[in-house]
Enzyme design. Sequence first.
Site, PDB file in Angstrom:
ATOM      1  N   CYS A  29       0.836  -1.196   0.000  1.00 57.55           N
ATOM      2  CA  CYS A  29       0.000   0.000   0.000  1.00 57.55           C
ATOM      3  C   CYS A  29       0.878   1.256   0.000  1.00 57.55           C
ATOM      4  CB  CYS A  29      -0.980  -0.040   1.178  1.00 57.55           C
ATOM      5  SG  CYS A  29      -2.361   1.113   0.992  1.00 57.55           S
TER       6      CYS A  29
ATOM      7  N   HIS B 260      -3.696  -4.485  -0.098  1.00 55.84           N
ATOM      8  CA  HIS B 260      -3.231  -5.211   1.093  1.00 55.84           C
ATOM      9  C   HIS B 260      -3.424  -6.710   0.844  1.00 55.84           C
ATOM     10  CE1 HIS B 260      -2.629  -1.952   4.077  1.00 55.84           C
ATOM     11  NE2 HIS B 260      -3.483  -1.308   3.301  1.00 55.84           N
TER      12      HIS B 260
ATOM     13  N   GLU C 265      -2.823  -9.194   2.687  1.00 55.03           N
ATOM     14  CA  GLU C 265      -3.305  -9.890   3.889  1.00 55.03           C
ATOM     15  C   GLU C 265      -4.793  -9.661   4.124  1.00 55.03           C
ATOM     16  OE1 GLU C 265      -2.356  -5.799   5.519  1.00 55.03           O
ATOM     17  OE2 GLU C 265      -1.663  -7.088   3.883  1.00 55.03           O
TER      18      GLU C 265
END
Length: 206
Positions: free
Chosen positions: A77, A182, A184
């Site tokens: 990011c 992102h 994750e």
Amino acid sequence: MKIGVIDYGMGNLFSVEQALKRLDVEVVVSNSKTELETADAYVLPGVGAFPDAMKRLKETSLIDFIRNTKKPLLGICLGMQLMFEESDEVALTKGLGIFQGRIQRFEGVSRIPHMGWNDLTLQQTPKWLDRDNLPAARHVYFVHSFYASELDEKERVASADYEHIQVPGIVAKDNFTGMQFHPEKSGPFGMHLLTAWAEGVKEGVC
């Protein structure tokens, strides 16, 4: 294997740390160069404004450490954006200059930020990613008001179309990789990409 998460005070460290631990790797979260040097690779996270992040990297004396590392480094990011030459967020600010290009605000779109799930299209396949074993669903989650422009197209790995703007989703150059989304927080495909990068670190191809 140990991965160092670079803590300069502007990252969602917990989610990144927990995602990496699910990959069964040792994780060290630190702004100490001595501690970070014990790691095999690095993650540079980031949430917030570009000028504030560069100021924090300078205050923690991590700018040259990041620029000069020969170990694999993944920027996530804002962490990806910091690796470009400059940004016009808030005020024109110099970045790390690892990737060619500048970070600019979206213009001519119906909504800012670019927020939500978007399909990722690969322009090329880095050595750490096996194109033949990619999931059919390739959506990732974006939340950002600025994007990388004027980049070297040889460094663009994947893009997402946002109202006809080709947003760089993944970039790569030498030992540096950036993901605008992102991983994750991007469901199965996001974790597939993060896992593939970590496996690439183990195999020495990142």
